[in-house]
Design a protein around this motif. Structure first.
Motif, PDB file in Angstrom:
ATOM      1  N   VAL A 157      57.699  22.448  72.135  1.00 27.69           N
ATOM      2  CA  VAL A 157      58.609  23.562  72.413  1.00 27.69           C
ATOM      3  C   VAL A 157      59.777  23.512  71.437  1.00 27.69           C
ATOM      4  O   VAL A 157      60.437  22.467  71.299  1.00 27.69           O
ATOM      5  N   PRO A 158      60.075  24.610  70.736  1.00 29.02           N
ATOM      6  CA  PRO A 158      61.224  24.614  69.811  1.00 29.02           C
ATOM      7  C   PRO A 158      62.544  24.532  70.580  1.00 29.02           C
ATOM      8  O   PRO A 158      62.754  25.296  71.528  1.00 29.02           O
ATOM      9  N   PRO A 159      63.433  23.631  70.229  1.00 35.73           N
ATOM     10  CA  PRO A 159      64.756  23.578  70.863  1.00 35.73           C
ATOM     11  C   PRO A 159      65.548  24.842  70.567  1.00 35.73           C
ATOM     12  O   PRO A 159      65.413  25.449  69.501  1.00 35.73           O
ATOM     13  N   ARG A 160      66.395  25.220  71.497  1.00 37.36           N
ATOM     14  CA  ARG A 160      67.214  26.421  71.321  1.00 37.36           C
ATOM     15  C   ARG A 160      68.242  26.201  70.215  1.00 37.36           C
ATOM     16  O   ARG A 160      68.757  25.095  70.034  1.00 37.36           O
ATOM     17  N   PRO A 161      68.552  27.275  69.466  1.00 34.65           N
ATOM     18  CA  PRO A 161      69.492  27.131  68.339  1.00 34.65           C
ATOM     19  C   PRO A 161      70.840  26.557  68.750  1.00 34.65           C
ATOM     20  O   PRO A 161      71.430  25.763  67.990  1.00 34.65           O
ATOM     21  N   GLU A 162      71.356  26.931  69.926  1.00 37.29           N
ATOM     22  CA  GLU A 162      72.673  26.417  70.325  1.00 37.29           C
ATOM     23  C   GLU A 162      72.641  24.907  70.574  1.00 37.29           C
ATOM     24  O   GLU A 162      73.649  24.210  70.366  1.00 37.29           O
ATOM     25  N   LEU A 163      71.483  24.401  71.013  1.00 29.27           N
ATOM     26  CA  LEU A 163      71.364  22.954  71.186  1.00 29.27           C
ATOM     27  C   LEU A 163      71.332  22.250  69.833  1.00 29.27           C
ATOM     28  O   LEU A 163      71.958  21.207  69.650  1.00 29.27           O
ATOM     29  N   LEU A 164      70.603  22.843  68.889  1.00 30.15           N
ATOM     30  CA  LEU A 164      70.529  22.240  67.559  1.00 30.15           C
ATOM     31  C   LEU A 164      71.877  22.261  66.867  1.00 30.15           C
ATOM     32  O   LEU A 164      72.213  21.351  66.098  1.00 30.15           O
ATOM     33  N   ALA A 165      72.671  23.305  67.140  1.00 31.06           N
ATOM     34  CA  ALA A 165      74.007  23.374  66.535  1.00 31.06           C
ATOM     35  C   ALA A 165      74.875  22.206  66.992  1.00 31.06           C
ATOM     36  O   ALA A 165      75.711  21.695  66.227  1.00 31.06           O
ATOM     37  N   ALA A 166      74.672  21.760  68.237  1.00 31.21           N
ATOM     38  CA  ALA A 166      75.437  20.630  68.764  1.00 31.21           C
ATOM     39  C   ALA A 166      74.876  19.289  68.299  1.00 31.21           C
ATOM     40  O   ALA A 166      75.481  18.248  68.555  1.00 31.21           O
ATOM     41  N   MET A 167      73.719  19.307  67.620  1.00 36.09           N
ATOM     42  CA  MET A 167      73.075  18.069  67.170  1.00 36.09           C
ATOM     43  C   MET A 167      73.071  17.968  65.650  1.00 36.09           C
ATOM     44  O   MET A 167      72.244  17.259  65.073  1.00 36.09           O
ATOM     45  N   GLN A 168      73.995  18.655  64.989  1.00 37.81           N
ATOM     46  CA  GLN A 168      73.993  18.670  63.526  1.00 37.81           C
ATOM     47  C   GLN A 168      74.204  17.289  62.919  1.00 37.81           C
ATOM     48  O   GLN A 168      73.727  17.012  61.817  1.00 37.81           O
ATOM     49  N   ASP A 169      74.936  16.421  63.602  1.00 38.83           N
ATOM     50  CA  ASP A 169      75.168  15.079  63.074  1.00 38.83           C
ATOM     51  C   ASP A 169      74.215  14.059  63.698  1.00 38.83           C
ATOM     52  O   ASP A 169      74.461  12.849  63.658  1.00 38.83           O
ATOM     53  N   ALA A 170      73.114  14.533  64.277  1.00 35.26           N
ATOM     54  CA  ALA A 170      72.149  13.659  64.932  1.00 35.26           C
ATOM     55  C   ALA A 170      70.758  13.883  64.341  1.00 35.26           C
ATOM     56  O   ALA A 170      70.527  14.843  63.599  1.00 35.26           O
TER      57      ALA A 170
END
Length: 237
Positions: A157-170
């Motif tokens: 399942v593709p993660p939602r864009p807003e979640l990926l935005a919070a994981m930019q340094d991960a």
């Protein structure tokens, strides 16, 4: 008798030389050479060994603290994993990024890993866990540079864009759930998603802790790990 009388009046010999004064006896002064104060070879080696031990003491202490004492004895909140489980090879743990490119697990070595496992849909509990993961790392202060956040997505399942935005340094990586279960394991009766998994810079999974419970105690565990490994672990790979 022809010739001449060799004796002068008074009977002295005119050819005789006046007596020389007696020669003074020669004397010699012998001065000893200075002694070179060179330390014995064994003494020099002993001093060198002492210096090396003093320099190495902080590193040795940190290794003993982490591998023998196991930070602060048994007062930790998280559960120590014994024996520790080393990071599997790429064949046993096929990681990919979200675009499907293969990622070698060895590329994760050299940093502490603070790992969350969750599907790409990421419900409210998962979101809270990712938020707590970020906040706990920030709370470590200057030592946060020694910790990498990792989200292991165990489905397609593709993660939602807003979640990926919070994981930019991960690191957000996909991994088959069956392969992941051969390395990480939850507490009995719990799903994989129920924990944070802590992996040391050598790639050993060494602790798990219940993700939503007692953030202050989780933070204390992380701080102890940072202190216990300070002598041999430095930021960056």
């Amino acid at each position: 008798m022809s010739g001449f009388n060799s004796l002068a009046p008074g009977g002295s010999d005119v050819c005789a030389q006046p007596p020389e004064p007696p020669a003074e006896p020669l004397s010699f002064s012998v001065h000893s050479l200075p002694t070179l104060a060179l330390p014995p070879v064994r003494q020099g080696r002993l001093k060198m060994l002492v210096v090396l031990l003093v320099c190495a003491a902080p590193v040795i202490a940190s290794y003993v603290s982490y591998y023998v004492i196991r930070p602060q004895g048994r007062s930790n909140h998280g559960e120590l994993i014994e024996p520790q489980r080393p990071l599997p090879s790429a064949a046993a743990l096929p990681l990919t990024d979200l675009d499907g490119r293969a990622v070698d697990p060895a590329s994760l070595l050299g940093q502490w890993l603070f790992v969350t496992v969750a599907g790409g849909a990421c419900d409210a509990k998962c979101e809270r866990q990712l938020y707590l993961q970020r906040q706990l790392r920030e709370a470590i202060g200057k030592d946060k540079a020694r910790i990498d956040r990792v989200w292991l997505v165990d489905d397609d399942v593709p993660p939602r864009p807003e979640l990926l935005a919070a994981m930019q340094d991960a690191a957000v990586l996909r991994v088959p759930r069956a392969a992941l279960a051969a390395w990480l394991a939850p507490a009995p009766g719990q799903p994989l998603e129920a924990h944070f998994y802590i992996v040391d810079p050598l790639g050993n999974w060494m602790m798990r802790t219940s993700a939503p419970s007692e953030p202050a105690l989780i933070k204390r565990d992380l701080e102890r790990l940072m202190r216990g490994s300070a002598g041999w672990d430095k930021p960056g790979r």
